[in-house]
Design an enzyme around this catalytic site. Structure first.
Site, mmCIF file in Angstrom:
data_model
loop_
_atom_site.group_PDB
_atom_site.id
_atom_site.type_symbol
_atom_site.label_atom_id
_atom_site.label_comp_id
_atom_site.label_asym_id
_atom_site.label_seq_id
_atom_site.Cartn_x
_atom_site.Cartn_y
_atom_site.Cartn_z
ATOM 1 N N LYS A 197 53.014 -28.874 41.129
ATOM 2 C CA LYS A 197 53.269 -27.812 40.150
ATOM 3 C C LYS A 197 51.997 -27.603 39.333
ATOM 4 O O LYS A 197 51.524 -28.526 38.663
ATOM 5 C CB LYS A 197 54.439 -28.188 39.251
ATOM 6 C CG LYS A 197 54.726 -27.115 38.201
ATOM 7 C CD LYS A 197 55.984 -27.402 37.418
ATOM 8 C CE LYS A 197 56.178 -26.371 36.315
ATOM 9 N NZ LYS A 197 57.356 -26.666 35.495
ATOM 10 N N ARG A 207 58.807 -18.164 30.148
ATOM 11 C CA ARG A 207 58.800 -18.700 28.779
ATOM 12 C C ARG A 207 59.507 -17.743 27.832
ATOM 13 O O ARG A 207 60.096 -18.179 26.838
ATOM 14 C CB ARG A 207 57.374 -19.031 28.364
ATOM 15 C CG ARG A 207 56.879 -20.191 29.242
ATOM 16 C CD ARG A 207 55.598 -20.825 28.834
ATOM 17 N NE ARG A 207 55.198 -21.781 29.879
ATOM 18 C CZ ARG A 207 53.988 -22.267 30.037
ATOM 19 N NH1 ARG A 207 53.022 -21.911 29.206
ATOM 20 N NH2 ARG A 207 53.724 -23.113 31.015
ATOM 21 N N ARG A 218 49.958 -26.805 29.087
ATOM 22 C CA ARG A 218 50.504 -27.992 29.765
ATOM 23 C C ARG A 218 49.445 -28.637 30.669
ATOM 24 O O ARG A 218 49.783 -29.269 31.671
ATOM 25 C CB ARG A 218 51.709 -27.590 30.618
ATOM 26 C CG ARG A 218 52.813 -26.841 29.895
ATOM 27 C CD ARG A 218 54.104 -26.927 30.683
ATOM 28 N NE ARG A 218 55.111 -25.937 30.302
ATOM 29 C CZ ARG A 218 55.838 -25.995 29.179
ATOM 30 N NH1 ARG A 218 55.635 -26.942 28.299
ATOM 31 N NH2 ARG A 218 56.751 -25.063 28.946
ATOM 32 N N GLU A 234 50.141 -36.333 45.122
ATOM 33 C CA GLU A 234 51.445 -36.180 44.477
ATOM 34 C C GLU A 234 52.576 -36.267 45.511
ATOM 35 O O GLU A 234 53.629 -36.848 45.253
ATOM 36 C CB GLU A 234 51.535 -34.830 43.742
ATOM 37 C CG GLU A 234 50.631 -34.699 42.526
ATOM 38 C CD GLU A 234 51.221 -35.346 41.269
ATOM 39 O OE1 GLU A 234 52.292 -35.979 41.352
ATOM 40 O OE2 GLU A 234 50.593 -35.220 40.201
ATOM 41 N N LYS A 249 54.635 -24.963 43.605
ATOM 42 C CA LYS A 249 54.917 -23.940 42.605
ATOM 43 C C LYS A 249 53.669 -23.646 41.792
ATOM 44 O O LYS A 249 53.010 -24.602 41.376
ATOM 45 C CB LYS A 249 56.025 -24.487 41.696
ATOM 46 C CG LYS A 249 56.381 -23.609 40.545
ATOM 47 C CD LYS A 249 57.404 -24.314 39.696
ATOM 48 C CE LYS A 249 57.683 -23.444 38.486
ATOM 49 N NZ LYS A 249 58.578 -24.089 37.562
ATOM 50 N N SER A 275 58.436 -16.558 37.861
ATOM 51 C CA SER A 275 58.743 -15.376 37.054
ATOM 52 C C SER A 275 57.636 -14.324 37.066
ATOM 53 O O SER A 275 57.910 -13.123 37.132
ATOM 54 C CB SER A 275 59.037 -15.807 35.619
ATOM 55 O OG SER A 275 57.941 -16.527 35.078
ATOM 56 N N TYR A 314 64.011 -15.096 42.141
ATOM 57 C CA TYR A 314 64.961 -14.372 41.278
ATOM 58 C C TYR A 314 65.633 -13.222 42.025
ATOM 59 O O TYR A 314 66.586 -12.643 41.517
ATOM 60 C CB TYR A 314 64.243 -13.892 40.010
ATOM 61 C CG TYR A 314 63.703 -15.066 39.201
ATOM 62 C CD1 TYR A 314 64.549 -15.779 38.357
ATOM 63 C CD2 TYR A 314 62.389 -15.505 39.332
ATOM 64 C CE1 TYR A 314 64.088 -16.883 37.648
ATOM 65 C CE2 TYR A 314 61.908 -16.607 38.629
ATOM 66 C CZ TYR A 314 62.772 -17.288 37.791
ATOM 67 O OH TYR A 314 62.314 -18.395 37.114
#
Ligand code: PBG
Length: 326
Positions: A197, A207, A218, A234, A249, A275, A314
């Protein structure tokens, strides 16, 4: 010989030929619908930067879940928008917290007809908006966060989640969640690890969707977009810790990472069309700048072709309806 004997165009001649030789398939079962539920809402609340997506009420969430099931969607990923946030994100572990209530509702509605998933992360629940709890210096405290994730995971499974999506990028999160679930007897609850990610501008509309209170960024826990080798590291860790599925992602700006992970993963691989990817196409289409429906299918097919077994999008219900009608 002035003419080529090998003519790739031959297989493009008719729709039936093209269908016969298509290498990549996109079916409703490949799609997972992310959904938002807002605590205390009496009407669905539109999300301005994600036209067509809403923060659901408990009631409309159940209806939308049932519609996704009837379209054949493979899974649902639930995110909660709590009315109150605090420093430790206590709403995340509270059995009466918005996400746990929603999981109970949705599971009662759909049973085992689709896979009910929960976002196992604190950012929607913390007043500072970070994915973990903070130490005395205001930094995200990895190991203190793991303890909260463990409790959150157990609460989510007890509320009805079949599968958990730890999305916080804390080191060791998959292992700690696996241990906690097993210790509580939930050996069948699966983990869909957010393995690779990246820090991304494409999370912007999300957000808004969760009314994030994040100041700053982040970058100390999400990955740097310059790196691909790190994603394989990872992956090795998540597999060793017991991940049942792994995820890359965002999707479209990271298709090479998806391909690299898919080539070596021995568990199913997902990709999250986030998004900002949704907003980008909706905005261009609203301006008449591209053909919306074709563009959507093209992106999803591309993500599948790059190696995704499962795609979070979505558009899941809409596209599943369209595919079912074909
Ligand atoms: C964190 C989380 C995020 C998204 C999914 N899980 C936001 C973030 O990392 O800042 C983004 C999804 C999207 O943009 O569609 N709980």
């Amino acid at each position: 010989m002035g003419f080529p004997s090998s003519r790739p165009r031959r297989l493009r001649t008719t729709p039936a030929l093209r269908r016969l030789v298509a290498e990549t398939d996109l079916r409703p079962r490949h799609l997972v619908l992310p959904m938002f539920v807002r605590e205390g809402a009496s009407e669905p609340v539109p999300i301005a930067s994600m036209p067509g997506v809403v923060q659901h009420t408990r009631d409309t969430l159940r209806k939308a879940a049932a519609e996704a099931v009837s379209a054949g969607v493979g899974g649902l990923m639930l995110f909660g928008v709590p009315a109150h946030k605090d420093a430790s994100g206590s709403g995340a572990v509270d059995p009466d917290g918005v996400l746990n209530v929603a999981l109970r509702d949705v599971r009662a509605e759909v049973g085992d007809a689709t896979v009910v998933m929960a976002d196992t992360c604190l950012d929607e629940f913390t007043d500072h908006g970070h994915c973990g709890v903070l130490d005395a210096d205001g930094r995200v405290d990895n190991d203190a966060t793991l303890a909260v994730y463990a409790d959150m995971a157990v609460a989510q499974v007890e509320a009805g989640a079949h599968m958990l999506g730890p999305s916080g990028m804390m080191d060791g999160q998959v292992g700690v969640i696996r241990e906690a679930l097993d210790a509580a007897g939930h050996t069948d609850a699966a983990i869909f690890a957010y393995t690779a990610k990246y820090t991304s501008a494409f999370y912007g509309p999300f957000r808004d969707a969760v009314e994030s209170s994040l100041q700053g960024d982040r970058k100390t826990y999400q990955q740097d977009g310059a790196n691909v080798r790190e994603s394989l590291r990872e992956l090795a860790l998540d597999l060793a810790e017991g991940a049942d599925l792994v995820m890359v992602k965002p999707a479209m700006a990271y298709l090479d990472v998806l391909r690299a992970v898919a080539e070596v993963s021995d568990v199913p691989v997902g990709a999250y069309q986030v998004s900002g990817e949704y907003a980008m196409i909706e905005a261009a289409a609203a301006n008449g700048w591209l053909e919306r429906d074709r563009a959507i299918l093209e992106t999803l097919t591309g993500i599948r072709r790059a190696g995704a077994d499962v795609v979070l999008t979505y558009w899941a219900t809409e596209v599943a309806h369209r595919l079912a009608a074909e």
